[in-house]
Design a protein around this motif. Structure first.
Motif, PDB file in Angstrom:
ATOM      1  N   LEU A 176      64.426  -3.876 -19.572  1.00 10.59           N
ATOM      2  CA  LEU A 176      63.403  -3.210 -20.386  1.00 10.59           C
ATOM      3  C   LEU A 176      62.680  -4.217 -21.268  1.00 10.59           C
ATOM      4  N   ARG A 177      63.412  -5.172 -21.829  1.00 13.30           N
ATOM      5  CA  ARG A 177      62.750  -6.202 -22.635  1.00 13.30           C
ATOM      6  C   ARG A 177      61.733  -6.974 -21.791  1.00 13.30           C
ATOM      7  N   GLY A 178      62.095  -7.258 -20.542  1.00 13.51           N
ATOM      8  CA  GLY A 178      61.155  -7.934 -19.658  1.00 13.51           C
ATOM      9  C   GLY A 178      59.895  -7.118 -19.438  1.00 13.51           C
ATOM     10  N   ALA A 179      60.050  -5.805 -19.242  1.00 12.38           N
ATOM     11  CA  ALA A 179      58.882  -4.938 -19.043  1.00 12.38           C
ATOM     12  C   ALA A 179      58.038  -4.858 -20.303  1.00 12.38           C
ATOM     13  N   MET A 180      58.693  -4.770 -21.476  1.00 13.26           N
ATOM     14  CA  MET A 180      57.964  -4.739 -22.745  1.00 13.26           C
ATOM     15  C   MET A 180      57.211  -6.046 -22.964  1.00 13.26           C
ATOM     16  N   ASN A 181      57.844  -7.156 -22.606  1.00 11.95           N
ATOM     17  CA  ASN A 181      57.224  -8.467 -22.769  1.00 11.95           C
ATOM     18  C   ASN A 181      55.962  -8.603 -21.941  1.00 11.95           C
ATOM     19  N   ARG A 182      55.993  -8.034 -20.746  1.00 13.39           N
ATOM     20  CA  ARG A 182      54.809  -8.110 -19.883  1.00 13.39           C
ATOM     21  C   ARG A 182      53.667  -7.265 -20.428  1.00 13.39           C
ATOM     22  N   ARG A 183      54.008  -6.187 -21.114  1.00 10.39           N
ATOM     23  CA  ARG A 183      52.972  -5.330 -21.701  1.00 10.39           C
ATOM     24  C   ARG A 183      52.397  -5.956 -22.961  1.00 10.39           C
ATOM     25  N   GLN A 184      53.276  -6.487 -23.801  1.00 13.78           N
ATOM     26  CA  GLN A 184      52.862  -7.097 -25.059  1.00 13.78           C
ATOM     27  C   GLN A 184      53.959  -8.086 -25.472  1.00 13.78           C
ATOM     28  N   PRO A 185      53.666  -9.385 -25.499  1.00 14.98           N
ATOM     29  CA  PRO A 185      54.704 -10.385 -25.779  1.00 14.98           C
ATOM     30  C   PRO A 185      55.479 -10.074 -27.061  1.00 14.98           C
ATOM     31  N   LEU A 186      56.802 -10.214 -26.984  1.00 22.84           N
ATOM     32  CA  LEU A 186      57.682  -9.901 -28.103  1.00 22.84           C
ATOM     33  C   LEU A 186      58.068 -11.136 -28.913  1.00 22.84           C
ATOM     34  N   GLY A 187      57.535 -12.300 -28.546  1.00 21.80           N
ATOM     35  CA  GLY A 187      57.915 -13.531 -29.245  1.00 21.80           C
ATOM     36  C   GLY A 187      59.331 -13.949 -28.912  1.00 21.80           C
ATOM     37  N   THR A 292      71.702 -17.760 -27.898  1.00 22.47           N
ATOM     38  CA  THR A 292      71.223 -16.888 -28.969  1.00 22.47           C
ATOM     39  C   THR A 292      69.799 -16.467 -28.636  1.00 22.47           C
ATOM     40  N   LEU A 293      69.569 -15.152 -28.619  1.00 23.87           N
ATOM     41  CA  LEU A 293      68.251 -14.600 -28.296  1.00 23.87           C
ATOM     42  C   LEU A 293      67.538 -14.180 -29.577  1.00 23.87           C
ATOM     43  N   TYR A 294      66.338 -14.701 -29.777  1.00 28.28           N
ATOM     44  CA  TYR A 294      65.525 -14.322 -30.928  1.00 28.28           C
ATOM     45  C   TYR A 294      64.260 -13.614 -30.442  1.00 28.28           C
ATOM     46  N   LEU A 295      63.923 -12.512 -31.113  1.00 29.11           N
ATOM     47  CA  LEU A 295      62.667 -11.799 -30.852  1.00 29.11           C
ATOM     48  C   LEU A 295      61.904 -11.634 -32.157  1.00 29.11           C
ATOM     49  N   GLU A 296      60.586 -11.729 -32.081  1.00 24.72           N
ATOM     50  CA  GLU A 296      59.749 -11.430 -33.247  1.00 24.72           C
ATOM     51  C   GLU A 296      59.528  -9.936 -33.398  1.00 24.72           C
ATOM     52  N   ARG A 297      59.579  -9.195 -32.272  1.00 28.11           N
ATOM     53  CA  ARG A 297      59.376  -7.743 -32.303  1.00 28.11           C
ATOM     54  C   ARG A 297      60.416  -7.079 -31.415  1.00 28.11           C
ATOM     55  N   TRP A 298      60.932  -5.953 -31.878  1.00 33.31           N
ATOM     56  CA  TRP A 298      61.943  -5.223 -31.124  1.00 33.31           C
ATOM     57  C   TRP A 298      61.402  -3.945 -30.496  1.00 33.31           C
ATOM     58  N   HIS A 299      60.187  -3.527 -30.844  1.00 33.50           N
ATOM     59  CA  HIS A 299      59.685  -2.253 -30.314  1.00 33.50           C
ATOM     60  C   HIS A 299      58.242  -2.389 -29.863  1.00 33.50           C
ATOM     61  N   SER A 300      57.849  -1.487 -28.990  1.00 34.74           N
ATOM     62  CA  SER A 300      56.461  -1.390 -28.519  1.00 34.74           C
ATOM     63  C   SER A 300      55.936  -0.005 -28.903  1.00 34.74           C
ATOM     64  N   ASP A 301      55.295   0.053 -30.078  1.00 39.93           N
ATOM     65  CA  ASP A 301      54.743   1.301 -30.596  1.00 39.93           C
ATOM     66  C   ASP A 301      55.812   2.405 -30.544  1.00 39.93           C
ATOM     67  N   ASP A 302      55.461   3.543 -29.961  1.00 41.21           N
ATOM     68  CA  ASP A 302      56.440   4.622 -29.841  1.00 41.21           C
ATOM     69  C   ASP A 302      56.994   4.723 -28.427  1.00 41.21           C
ATOM     70  N   LYS A 303      56.701   3.705 -27.603  1.00 40.61           N
ATOM     71  CA  LYS A 303      57.077   3.775 -26.190  1.00 40.61           C
ATOM     72  C   LYS A 303      58.483   3.251 -25.912  1.00 40.61           C
ATOM     73  N   ALA A 304      58.934   2.243 -26.696  1.00 41.33           N
ATOM     74  CA  ALA A 304      60.230   1.631 -26.380  1.00 41.33           C
ATOM     75  C   ALA A 304      60.750   0.850 -27.583  1.00 41.33           C
ATOM     76  N   ARG A 343      57.222   6.101 -33.576  1.00 38.55           N
ATOM     77  CA  ARG A 343      56.679   4.809 -33.996  1.00 38.55           C
ATOM     78  C   ARG A 343      57.205   4.432 -35.389  1.00 38.55           C
ATOM     79  N   THR A 344      57.204   5.398 -36.291  1.00 38.36           N
ATOM     80  CA  THR A 344      57.703   5.145 -37.649  1.00 38.36           C
ATOM     81  C   THR A 344      59.187   4.832 -37.625  1.00 38.36           C
ATOM     82  N   ALA A 345      59.951   5.577 -36.844  1.00 40.83           N
ATOM     83  CA  ALA A 345      61.397   5.354 -36.758  1.00 40.83           C
ATOM     84  C   ALA A 345      61.707   3.970 -36.206  1.00 40.83           C
ATOM     85  N   TYR A 346      61.024   3.587 -35.122  1.00 39.47           N
ATOM     86  CA  TYR A 346      61.290   2.290 -34.502  1.00 39.47           C
ATOM     87  C   TYR A 346      60.917   1.138 -35.435  1.00 39.47           C
ATOM     88  N   ALA A 347      59.780   1.277 -36.113  1.00 40.67           N
ATOM     89  CA  ALA A 347      59.344   0.216 -37.020  1.00 40.67           C
ATOM     90  C   ALA A 347      60.308   0.066 -38.189  1.00 40.67           C
TER      91      ALA A 347
END
Length: 459
Positions: A176-187, A292-304, A343-347
């Motif tokens: 899922l992280r791979g799919a999210m990354n392709r939609r919008q890079p997660l850093g 060690t895996l680092y991400l700048e973002r953990w969510h994609s709006d309200d989708k994931a 979206r609010t919950a994920y953020a």
């Protein structure tokens, strides 16, 4: 006539530890939960976990289990083995020495086999109302159409679903992280250690009993490398050898089972007779990577949104990966319960957990150096002695690092900040000394009170 509201639905990717616990928590809150897992059902097909280091359950993890219900914690603890501290095996052959984790048996951690824990949580998730589909590997996601395709790798059959939102609990290699990354890079950034590991096993003795003390995490520290052993409830120990990727010894020089046997005979002679299948196990498995895996973002709006290792995989040297993931589950369930939209919950979840995940990632890296290099050093032992003495004198101010991380619910970020202050105090106070009899307690009291405010939850 008013149409009844459709049940709130969430789709979880991954039925491992975090996915199963989150399924319990959300099902209890009234969510309609469906879980898709790429592996087969471990209760039917045997456990396909790959190589994984034994799990150390701490108070954080137990607290998360309690949030899912007292019966959840009880079911897990029935298969856990208490560990009071580190049992340090030195090279010189002296009797192993126990270094307690806490002040007494109220401050311990618990060893549990990943398979046992996963099966327990899976069964409780289904009992709570979650639906779990096995042999479903996430293949593609269309976030705009809210459609996903899963593949059954046994026969390449596709399974298409519609989803309201996806939660990724599918581990460090998250699809899922791979799919999210392709939609919008997660850093995304992964930093691998220059060390790897192999797992071996100490079987039970002839009478089925543990061959060495079961109530400790056994450690053979050897400077740039080490060996550890954690107990399992059936009388075995999971043994993990950590070596540099390159060096002497290293995984480039200890390749064959004969070389591994020679390494143990030289460096871990008291462990060697306990591991009869060392040669076969060594040959059977390639070294496992540590990163060690680092991400700048953990969510994609309200989708994931991502949780656990899918968001912040860490090295295992503080035994907190699972405990941190379980805290993620509780936090995400809480935000989903109170927020007006996904979206609010994920953020809010990301804002709360991201700095804490980063903090424990750093502490896990630091703990590797402590475990392999420092636990047998006189300077470390004197600082540990002073740490306990300061805790006894001012228990709500000077709270040992391990206590904050393992026995309290102190946010990891707070624990890291206080730990760095406390380590400077310990280093400065013991510099040039070989005994606590030389300590200037009056000066230390002033420094502790000036630099360390009372810690909530300490006692």
């Amino acid at each position: 006539m008013k149409t009844p509201a459709r049940p709130r639905s969430l789709t979880l990717v991954g039925a491992g530890l975090a996915g199963s616990l989150l399924a319990i928590l959300l099902s209890r809150q009234g969510w309609n939960i469906t879980v898709y897992e790429r592996r087969g059902d471990p209760r039917v097909s045997g456990y396909e976990s790959g190589r994984s280091i034994n799990l150390a359950l701490a108070e954080r993890g137990r607290n998360a289990l309690r949030q899912a219900g007292a019966h959840v914690e009880a079911a897990v603890m029935a298969r856990a083995v208490m560990m009071r501290g580190r049992m340090v095996h030195l090279r010189d052959g002296d009797a192993p020495q126990l270094q307690r984790y806490g002040r007494d048996d109220s401050e311990v951690i618990w060893s549990i086999h990943r398979r046992d824990l996963n099966i327990t949580l899976l069964e409780l998730a289904e009992a709570a109302g979650a639906t779990v589909h096995f042999h479903r590997r996430l293949h593609t996601v269309d976030f705009d159409a809210q459609q996903a395709r899963f593949i059954d790798d046994r026969d390449d059959t596709p399974h298409d679903i519609r989803f309201d939102s996806l939660i990724g609990a599918d581990g460090a290699g998250s699809a899922l992280r791979g799919a999210m990354n392709r939609r919008q890079p997660l850093g995304e950034r992964t930093e691998f250690l220059d060390h790897s590991y192999k797992e071996l096993e100490i079987p039970p003795g002839p009478d089925g009993a543990f061959q060495i003390d079961p109530n400790a995490l056994h450690i053979w520290p050897r400077g740039r490398f080490m060996c550890i052993a954690l107990p399992n409830h059936e009388g075995t120990f999971t043994v993990t050898v950590f070596l540099p990727n390159k060096g002497n010894p290293g995984f480039n020089t200890v390749v064959s089972s004969e070389q591994a046997h020679a390494l143990f005979a030289r460096e871990f002679p008291d462990a060697l007779p306990l591991i009869p299948d060392l040669r076969a196990d060594w040959d059977a498995h390639p070294p496992g990577l540590l990163g060690t895996l680092y991400l700048e973002r953990w969510h994609s709006d309200d989708k994931a949104v991502l949780i656990g290792d899918a968001a912040h995989a860490m090295v295992p040297f503080h035994g907190q990966g699972m405990n941190c993931a379980f805290e993620d589950c509780v936090a995400l369930a809480r935000h989903l319960d109170v927020a007006t939209d996904l979206r609010t919950a994920y953020a809010a979840f990301e804002v709360e957990r991201s700095p804490n995940a980063w903090a424990i990632q750093q502490m896990a890296l630091e703990n590797y150096v402590e475990m392999r290099d420092q636990v047998a050093e006189p300077t470390f032992l004197l600082q540990r002695e002073l740490e306990l003495a300061l805790q006894q004198r001012w228990p709500t101010r000077f709270v040992p690092h391990y206590t904050m991380v393992t026995f309290l619910h102190t946010p990891y970020a707070v624990a890291l900040e206080r730990t760095r202050i406390q380590r400077r105090i310990l280093r400065n106070a013991t510099h040039g000394l070989d005994s606590l009899l030389q300590i200037d307690w009056s000066a230390l009291e002033s420094e502790v009170h000036a630099k360390l405010p009372v810690l909530e939850g300490a006692h």
